[in-house]
Design a protein around this motif. Structure first.
Motif, short mmCIF file in Angstrom:
data_model
loop_
_atom_site.label_atom_id
_atom_site.label_comp_id
_atom_site.label_asym_id
_atom_site.label_seq_id
_atom_site.Cartn_x
_atom_site.Cartn_y
_atom_site.Cartn_z
N ARG A 187 0.82 -1.21 0.00
CA ARG A 187 0.00 0.00 0.00
C ARG A 187 0.86 1.26 0.00
O ARG A 187 0.61 2.19 -0.79
N TRP B 241 2.54 1.96 -3.32
CA TRP B 241 1.60 2.40 -4.36
C TRP B 241 1.40 3.92 -4.29
O TRP B 241 1.48 4.62 -5.30
N ALA C 108 -4.44 8.90 -6.22
CA ALA C 108 -4.31 7.51 -5.78
C ALA C 108 -5.31 7.25 -4.67
O ALA C 108 -5.48 8.08 -3.76
N ALA D 115 -1.04 -6.63 -6.93
CA ALA D 115 -0.14 -5.67 -6.31
C ALA D 115 0.89 -6.37 -5.42
O ALA D 115 2.06 -5.98 -5.39
N ASN E 169 5.14 -6.71 -6.21
CA ASN E 169 6.11 -6.28 -5.21
C ASN E 169 6.96 -7.44 -4.69
O ASN E 169 7.76 -7.26 -3.76
N TYR F 61 -6.08 -1.26 -5.77
CA TYR F 61 -5.40 0.02 -5.64
C TYR F 61 -5.59 0.77 -6.96
O TYR F 61 -5.43 0.19 -8.03
N SER G 75 -4.88 4.28 -9.43
CA SER G 75 -4.12 5.46 -9.76
C SER G 75 -4.77 6.09 -10.98
O SER G 75 -5.15 5.39 -11.92
#
Length: 299
Positions: free
Chosen positions: A81, A84, A209, A271, A275, A293, A295
């Motif tokens: 999180r 992001w 975001a 996500a 990562n 998430y 954007s």
């Protein structure tokens, strides 16, 4: 205590305690070298909430609450999180955006830890008591903002757009906005109003975001209640089911798209994998597998 119109809180109670919980997870992520947030742990300790201090001191084993929710998983989930939202701000800065707004900033320290380009103004919006506590605590730590830093001490239920403009915010310039961990604590109409107000203040090239949780029933199901009961037994007084607003609400992607935003979404599983982390298929996190998430770029 369930939410009411006009309710308030500090960083050790109600919605404010969830901000401290998030900062405690960021502190774990910093310890493990997953993110850079050196201010998270001292801020949590300054709040003085016993449960979170004991957690940081290793006196509470999260796996005792949920075997799937280890300290490492807590750190990884918050690292996903945090990265992001960090990335959105840094990408916006690289694109020439020099105005940033952190809504419901809580214990967020991006105004002090991100490498903002010269000329950037970072606004933080939150309740007056929260703003005062964090600003004073960071000053005591000797922390210096890495951009021009302006705090807007106002509840989001009030006229925060006017407060922004009164403090030098320029709606004719593109802005980078974050609404992190915020939407589930807003009524459905307030969520729509928030995005209406953000859009009205956004020049073309603005960035945003946020997250989208399409189904909040997981917060009130029997499994979550059992976990809440276990947490209460070891000192937590956070009752998530009482803090969030249930009921139908707009799909965030669809709503923003209709407002002129170009939205990119990454599911929680995607996500995590991007990562380098495994997404937990068991425990509480699995209930939020459909979270995304987001954007977005305006115009």
């Amino acid at each position: 205590m369930a939410r009411t119109d006009g309710d308030s809180w500090d960083l050790a109670s109600s919605v404010g305690a969830t901000a401290t919980m998030v900062a405690a997870q960021r502190a774990l992520g910093h310890r493990d070298g997953l993110i850079d947030d050196r201010f998270a742990e001292p801020l949590v300790r300054a709040v003085g909430a016993d449960f979170f201090i004991r957690m940081l001191d290793g006196e509470i084993d999260l796996a005792a609450i949920d075997p799937a929710f280890t300290m490492r998983r807590a750190a990884e989930g918050m690292a996903v999180r945090t990265r992001w939202f960090d990335r959105m701000f840094l990408d916006a800065a690289a694109a020439g955006v020099r105005q940033a707004v952190i809504l419901a900033s809580g214990l967020d320290s991006r105004g002090y830890r991100l490498p903002w380009p010269d000329g950037t103004v970072v606004y933080e919006v939150d309740q007056p008591e929260v703003i005062e506590f964090k600003t004073t605590s960071l000053a005591t730590l000797g922390a210096e903002p890495t951009a021009t830093h302006r705090t807007i001490a106002i509840d989001l239920r009030e006229d925060w757009p006017k407060a922004l403009r009164d403090n030098g915010f320029d709606p004719s310039q593109p802005t980078a906005w974050s609404a992190e961990g915020l939407l589930i604590y807003l009524p459905a109409d307030a969520q729509d109003r928030l995005f209406d107000e953000i859009t009205a203040l956004s020049a073309p090239g603005s960035r945003l975001a946020t997250e989208h949780v399409p189904d909040l029933s997981a917060v009130t199901d029997d499994r979550t209640k059992q976990l809440t009961d276990r947490m209460r037994e070891i000192g937590s007084d956070i009752e998530m089911a009482e803090l969030v607003y249930q009921g139908d609400r707009s799909d965030v992607v669809e709503y923003l798209t209709a407002k002129g935003w170009n939205v990119t979404a990454a599911g929680a599983r995607e996500a995590h994998e991007s990562n380098g982390f495994d997404f937990p298929d068991d425990g509480l996190m699995a209930a939020f597998a459909d979270m995304s998430y987001l954007s977005a770029t305006y115009g």
